[in-house]
Design a protein around this motif. Sequence first.
Motif, PDB file in Angstrom:
ATOM      1  N   SER B  80       0.858  -1.175   0.000  1.00  0.00           N
ATOM      2  CA  SER B  80       0.000   0.000   0.000  1.00  0.00           C
ATOM      3  C   SER B  80       0.900   1.233   0.000  1.00  0.00           C
ATOM      4  O   SER B  80       1.336   1.683   1.058  1.00  0.00           O
ATOM      5  N   ALA B  81       1.192   1.723  -1.202  1.00  0.00           N
ATOM      6  CA  ALA B  81       2.203   2.772  -1.337  1.00  0.00           C
ATOM      7  C   ALA B  81       1.804   4.055  -0.612  1.00  0.00           C
ATOM      8  O   ALA B  81       0.629   4.449  -0.592  1.00  0.00           O
ATOM      9  N   ALA B  82       2.810   4.710  -0.043  1.00  0.00           N
ATOM     10  CA  ALA B  82       2.633   5.986   0.650  1.00  0.00           C
ATOM     11  C   ALA B  82       3.602   7.005   0.054  1.00  0.00           C
ATOM     12  O   ALA B  82       4.667   6.624  -0.464  1.00  0.00           O
ATOM     13  N   PRO B  83       3.273   8.294   0.116  1.00  0.00           N
ATOM     14  CA  PRO B  83       4.180   9.318  -0.429  1.00  0.00           C
ATOM     15  C   PRO B  83       5.588   9.233   0.150  1.00  0.00           C
ATOM     16  O   PRO B  83       6.561   9.566  -0.536  1.00  0.00           O
ATOM     17  N   SER B  84       5.712   8.768   1.402  1.00  0.00           N
ATOM     18  CA  SER B  84       7.038   8.647   2.025  1.00  0.00           C
ATOM     19  C   SER B  84       7.898   7.580   1.343  1.00  0.00           C
ATOM     20  O   SER B  84       9.111   7.503   1.599  1.00  0.00           O
ATOM     21  N   GLN B  85       7.297   6.767   0.498  1.00  0.00           N
ATOM     22  CA  GLN B  85       8.052   5.742  -0.224  1.00  0.00           C
ATOM     23  C   GLN B  85       8.537   6.233  -1.587  1.00  0.00           C
ATOM     24  O   GLN B  85       9.149   5.462  -2.341  1.00  0.00           O
ATOM     25  N   THR B  86       8.271   7.495  -1.889  1.00  0.00           N
ATOM     26  CA  THR B  86       8.867   8.106  -3.075  1.00  0.00           C
ATOM     27  C   THR B  86      10.381   8.100  -2.897  1.00  0.00           C
ATOM     28  O   THR B  86      10.903   8.645  -1.930  1.00  0.00           O
ATOM     29  N   SER B  87      11.072   7.470  -3.820  1.00  0.00           N
ATOM     30  CA  SER B  87      12.505   7.278  -3.668  1.00  0.00           C
ATOM     31  C   SER B  87      13.068   6.630  -4.926  1.00  0.00           C
ATOM     32  O   SER B  87      12.332   6.325  -5.863  1.00  0.00           O
ATOM     33  N   VAL B  88      14.373   6.444  -4.923  1.00  0.00           N
ATOM     34  CA  VAL B  88      15.017   5.630  -5.949  1.00  0.00           C
ATOM     35  C   VAL B  88      15.438   4.327  -5.286  1.00  0.00           C
ATOM     36  O   VAL B  88      16.116   4.349  -4.254  1.00  0.00           O
ATOM     37  N   TYR B  89      15.037   3.222  -5.866  1.00  0.00           N
ATOM     38  CA  TYR B  89      15.290   1.905  -5.283  1.00  0.00           C
ATOM     39  C   TYR B  89      16.372   1.183  -6.077  1.00  0.00           C
ATOM     40  O   TYR B  89      16.309   1.087  -7.300  1.00  0.00           O
ATOM     41  N   PHE B  90      17.347   0.681  -5.334  1.00  0.00           N
ATOM     42  CA  PHE B  90      18.444  -0.056  -5.953  1.00  0.00           C
ATOM     43  C   PHE B  90      18.495  -1.476  -5.421  1.00  0.00           C
ATOM     44  O   PHE B  90      18.395  -1.707  -4.215  1.00  0.00           O
ATOM     45  N   CYS B  91      18.677  -2.383  -6.344  1.00  0.00           N
ATOM     46  CA  CYS B  91      18.940  -3.770  -6.010  1.00  0.00           C
ATOM     47  C   CYS B  91      20.439  -4.002  -6.172  1.00  0.00           C
ATOM     48  O   CYS B  91      21.086  -3.395  -7.041  1.00  0.00           O
ATOM     49  N   ALA B  92      21.004  -4.856  -5.336  1.00  0.00           N
ATOM     50  CA  ALA B  92      22.425  -5.171  -5.428  1.00  0.00           C
ATOM     51  C   ALA B  92      22.628  -6.652  -5.149  1.00  0.00           C
ATOM     52  O   ALA B  92      21.765  -7.310  -4.554  1.00  0.00           O
ATOM     53  N   SER B  93      23.761  -7.155  -5.579  1.00  0.00           N
ATOM     54  CA  SER B  93      24.091  -8.550  -5.280  1.00  0.00           C
ATOM     55  C   SER B  93      25.581  -8.655  -4.971  1.00  0.00           C
ATOM     56  O   SER B  93      26.386  -7.819  -5.401  1.00  0.00           O
ATOM     57  N   SER B  94      25.942  -9.674  -4.210  1.00  0.00           N
ATOM     58  CA  SER B  94      27.345  -9.972  -3.954  1.00  0.00           C
ATOM     59  C   SER B  94      27.528 -11.483  -3.973  1.00  0.00           C
ATOM     60  O   SER B  94      26.597 -12.233  -3.685  1.00  0.00           O
ATOM     61  N   GLU B  95      28.761 -11.877  -4.308  1.00  0.00           N
ATOM     62  CA  GLU B  95      29.034 -13.311  -4.434  1.00  0.00           C
ATOM     63  C   GLU B  95      28.722 -14.024  -3.122  1.00  0.00           C
ATOM     64  O   GLU B  95      28.147 -15.093  -3.094  1.00  0.00           O
ATOM     65  N   ASP B  96      29.153 -13.397  -2.052  1.00  0.00           N
ATOM     66  CA  ASP B  96      28.947 -14.007  -0.751  1.00  0.00           C
ATOM     67  C   ASP B  96      28.812 -12.909   0.275  1.00  0.00           C
ATOM     68  O   ASP B  96      28.911 -11.727  -0.024  1.00  0.00           O
ATOM     69  N   GLU B  97      28.613 -13.294   1.490  1.00  0.00           N
ATOM     70  CA  GLU B  97      28.370 -12.310   2.534  1.00  0.00           C
ATOM     71  C   GLU B  97      29.638 -11.868   3.226  1.00  0.00           C
ATOM     72  O   GLU B  97      29.625 -10.937   3.997  1.00  0.00           O
ATOM     73  N   ALA B  98      30.735 -12.509   2.978  1.00  0.00           N
ATOM     74  CA  ALA B  98      31.952 -12.147   3.682  1.00  0.00           C
ATOM     75  C   ALA B  98      33.148 -12.547   2.856  1.00  0.00           C
ATOM     76  O   ALA B  98      33.043 -13.205   1.837  1.00  0.00           O
ATOM     77  N   GLY B  99      34.317 -12.120   3.308  1.00  0.00           N
ATOM     78  CA  GLY B  99      35.544 -12.494   2.629  1.00  0.00           C
ATOM     79  C   GLY B  99      35.826 -11.617   1.437  1.00  0.00           C
ATOM     80  O   GLY B  99      35.299 -10.521   1.312  1.00  0.00           O
ATOM     81  N   ALA B 100      36.626 -12.089   0.537  1.00  0.00           N
ATOM     82  CA  ALA B 100      37.060 -11.293  -0.613  1.00  0.00           C
ATOM     83  C   ALA B 100      35.935 -11.035  -1.589  1.00  0.00           C
ATOM     84  O   ALA B 100      36.077 -10.203  -2.484  1.00  0.00           O
ATOM     85  N   SER B 101      34.815 -11.721  -1.454  1.00  0.00           N
ATOM     86  CA  SER B 101      33.739 -11.577  -2.428  1.00  0.00           C
ATOM     87  C   SER B 101      32.640 -10.662  -1.899  1.00  0.00           C
ATOM     88  O   SER B 101      31.473 -10.859  -2.192  1.00  0.00           O
ATOM     89  N   GLU B 102      33.003  -9.659  -1.089  1.00  0.00           N
ATOM     90  CA  GLU B 102      31.996  -8.796  -0.500  1.00  0.00           C
ATOM     91  C   GLU B 102      31.475  -7.727  -1.442  1.00  0.00           C
ATOM     92  O   GLU B 102      30.458  -7.101  -1.157  1.00  0.00           O
ATOM     93  N   THR B 103      32.175  -7.465  -2.531  1.00  0.00           N
ATOM     94  CA  THR B 103      31.786  -6.371  -3.405  1.00  0.00           C
ATOM     95  C   THR B 103      30.333  -6.498  -3.817  1.00  0.00           C
ATOM     96  O   THR B 103      29.900  -7.541  -4.306  1.00  0.00           O
ATOM     97  N   GLN B 104      29.597  -5.432  -3.615  1.00  0.00           N
ATOM     98  CA  GLN B 104      28.200  -5.413  -4.034  1.00  0.00           C
ATOM     99  C   GLN B 104      28.094  -4.725  -5.383  1.00  0.00           C
ATOM    100  O   GLN B 104      28.655  -3.650  -5.592  1.00  0.00           O
ATOM    101  N   TYR B 105      27.354  -5.359  -6.293  1.00  0.00           N
ATOM    102  CA  TYR B 105      27.120  -4.837  -7.625  1.00  0.00           C
ATOM    103  C   TYR B 105      25.685  -4.342  -7.688  1.00  0.00           C
ATOM    104  O   TYR B 105      24.758  -5.091  -7.366  1.00  0.00           O
ATOM    105  N   PHE B 106      25.534  -3.094  -8.111  1.00  0.00           N
ATOM    106  CA  PHE B 106      24.229  -2.456  -8.092  1.00  0.00           C
ATOM    107  C   PHE B 106      23.579  -2.434  -9.481  1.00  0.00           C
ATOM    108  O   PHE B 106      24.267  -2.328 -10.493  1.00  0.00           O
ATOM    109  N   GLY B 107      22.240  -2.507  -9.460  1.00  0.00           N
ATOM    110  CA  GLY B 107      21.481  -2.313 -10.681  1.00  0.00           C
ATOM    111  C   GLY B 107      21.335  -0.832 -10.987  1.00  0.00           C
ATOM    112  O   GLY B 107      21.810   0.017 -10.234  1.00  0.00           O
ATOM    113  N   PRO B 108      20.643  -0.496 -12.079  1.00  0.00           N
ATOM    114  CA  PRO B 108      20.506   0.896 -12.509  1.00  0.00           C
ATOM    115  C   PRO B 108      19.458   1.677 -11.734  1.00  0.00           C
ATOM    116  O   PRO B 108      19.376   2.895 -11.881  1.00  0.00           O
TER     117      PRO B 108
END
Lengths: 113, 115
Positions: B80-108
């Motif tokens: 149930s959308a509210a005006p306070s939810q006006t924003s830019v939403y980004f999705c991101a992913s990372s190989e894993d949650e820790a270690g050398a693969s922490e880099t998060q890659y973002f969508g547009p």
Amino acid sequence: QQQVKQSPQSLIVQKGGISIINCAYENTAFDYFPWYQQFPGKGPALLIAIRPDVSEKKEGRFTISFNKSAKQFSLHIMDSQPGDSATYFCAASYRGGYNKLIFGAGTRLAVHP
Amino acid sequence: NAGVTQTPKFQVLKTGQSMTLQCAQDMNHNSMYWYRQDPGMGLRLIYYSASEGTTDKGEVPNGYNVSRLNKREFSLRLESAAPSQTSVYFCASSEDEAGASETQYFGPGTRLLVL
């Protein structure tokens, strides 16, 4: 509750100058400190990152300086170029925290020719 | 590889309407995230999924739900959308949650306006 404080909000630098952005954190459990760069209309992209076991990391014109005792870290952009004009975010996370990044508020950098 | 893709790019909703933001990654990453970006506040984590089949709340989960449909896809729903939810939403992913693969890659990003 803002756990990562970033300054300044905006920065204007002349081409060839040095851009410096500062961040301070509160949670001593943080052990991973990345900087992200975001161009208008795009998603953020990782620029450079550091862990607290080193005091400095350099990649090309970009350097992170880290001061563990002061709980501060900064991004230095040497020989700033107009193409560096973007918004920069510092962030922090900690092991066991599921890689949840806590971001600073961002710094809008403009490099004038 | 497309990396992280998001649909739609832009959406206008009226208060009370519902919608689902879609996100997919083709990097075989285990972890996925939803953030919102508001002026002067950086990016704030809404929900995350450390691995397929698991989801958990982030910093600002109220008013949102998520589904990790499979390893590739992670959707965000506004019931149930509210005006306070006006924003830019980004999705991101990372190989894993820790270690050398922490880099998060973002969508547009998805730009959402709630009237």
